[in-house]
Write an enzyme that holds these catalytic residues in place. Structure first.
Site, mmCIF file in Angstrom:
data_model
loop_
_atom_site.group_PDB
_atom_site.id
_atom_site.type_symbol
_atom_site.label_atom_id
_atom_site.label_comp_id
_atom_site.label_asym_id
_atom_site.label_seq_id
_atom_site.Cartn_x
_atom_site.Cartn_y
_atom_site.Cartn_z
ATOM 1 N N CYS A 13 -26.834 -35.105 -33.858
ATOM 2 C CA CYS A 13 -26.334 -34.495 -32.393
ATOM 3 C C CYS A 13 -24.964 -34.343 -32.087
ATOM 4 C CB CYS A 13 -27.667 -34.639 -31.656
ATOM 5 S SG CYS A 13 -29.128 -33.925 -32.069
ATOM 6 N N ARG A 14 -24.627 -35.974 -31.510
ATOM 7 C CA ARG A 14 -23.867 -36.846 -30.195
ATOM 8 C C ARG A 14 -22.194 -36.806 -31.430
ATOM 9 N NH1 ARG A 14 -26.670 -41.325 -27.159
ATOM 10 N NH2 ARG A 14 -27.404 -41.234 -29.380
ATOM 11 N N ASP A 123 -28.772 -38.656 -25.232
ATOM 12 C CA ASP A 123 -29.046 -37.743 -26.365
ATOM 13 C C ASP A 123 -29.984 -36.495 -26.425
ATOM 14 O OD1 ASP A 123 -29.859 -37.214 -29.117
ATOM 15 O OD2 ASP A 123 -30.232 -39.338 -29.828
HETATM 16 P P1 4NP Z 1 -28.720 -38.688 -31.959
HETATM 17 O O1 4NP Z 1 -29.147 -37.803 -31.631
HETATM 18 O O2 4NP Z 1 -27.793 -39.653 -32.619
HETATM 19 O O3 4NP Z 1 -27.391 -38.099 -31.471
HETATM 20 O O4 4NP Z 1 -28.036 -37.616 -33.356
HETATM 21 C C1 4NP Z 1 -30.619 -38.539 -32.684
HETATM 22 C C2 4NP Z 1 -31.135 -37.416 -33.882
HETATM 23 C C3 4NP Z 1 -32.329 -37.235 -34.418
HETATM 24 C C4 4NP Z 1 -33.113 -38.872 -34.504
HETATM 25 C C5 4NP Z 1 -33.067 -39.329 -32.721
HETATM 26 C C6 4NP Z 1 -31.674 -39.374 -31.658
HETATM 27 N N1 4NP Z 1 -34.538 -38.738 -34.620
HETATM 28 O O5 4NP Z 1 -35.661 -39.592 -34.336
HETATM 29 O O6 4NP Z 1 -35.173 -38.631 -35.478
#
Ligand code: 4NP
Length: 155
Positions: A13-14, A123
């Site tokens: 995501c981020r 997030d």
């Molecule tokens: P990110 O968000 O750290 O911004 O990529 C997430 C992506 C996946 C998960 C949690 C946060 N997950 O629990 O799979």
């Protein structure tokens, strides 16, 4: 060459959003030949995965290319390879310290500490608000480029 790495929990995501956006800014500023950009996760959950569909959609909305974004995990060796290691939130920064074994190094920075926001990047995996995250990541990326311009001799 100056090497920049964005880090988040899942690298879907981020941090891939930041990678794509920063690469887009570098291209527009004619700095692609002087600064490289990559992203990584602190977890192993999404190794080899493309970005979340919400990240792909917001990048498309703002006409930012998402080419080449693939999930990978942060490794200890990344500490030596990168000049700026940018976490999206406080827990990312803590995990970067643990994985690299280099606590409190000035090259390890929380993105929005470079801005007036001084907070975690929310997030969108949990909030669902990819627009809010995109705007904050944009501010952070612009501030990061200013910092690099101040610290490095770019031509
Ligand atoms: P990110 O968000 O750290 O911004 O990529 C997430 C992506 C996946 C998960 C949690 C946060 N997950 O629990 O799979």
């Amino acid at each position: 060459m100056i090497n920049v790495l964005f880090v988040c929990l899942g690298n879907i995501c981020r941090s891939p959003m930041a990678e794509a956006l920063f690469r887009d800014i570098l291209k527009k500023e004619n700095l692609s030949n002087q600064i490289t950009v990559d992203s990584a996760a602190t977890s192993s959950w999404h190794i080899g995965s493309p970005p979340h569909k919400g990240t792909l959609a917001i990048l498309k909305k703002y006409n930012v290319s998402s080419n080449g974004l693939v999930g990978r995990q942060l490794a200890k060796e990344d500490f030596e390879k990168f000049d700026y290691i940018i976490g999206m939130d406080e827990s990312n920064v803590k995990n970067i310290f643990e994985i690299t074994g280099k606590p409190q190094h000035p090259k390890i920075i929380r993105l929005l500490d470079l801005t007036q926001h001084n907070k975690d990047v929310p997030d969108p995996y949990y909030t669902g608000d990819f627009e809010e995250t995109y705007q904050l990541v944009t501010d952070g990326c612009q501030a990061l480029l200013e910092k690099i311009r101040n610290e490095q001799s770019l031509t």
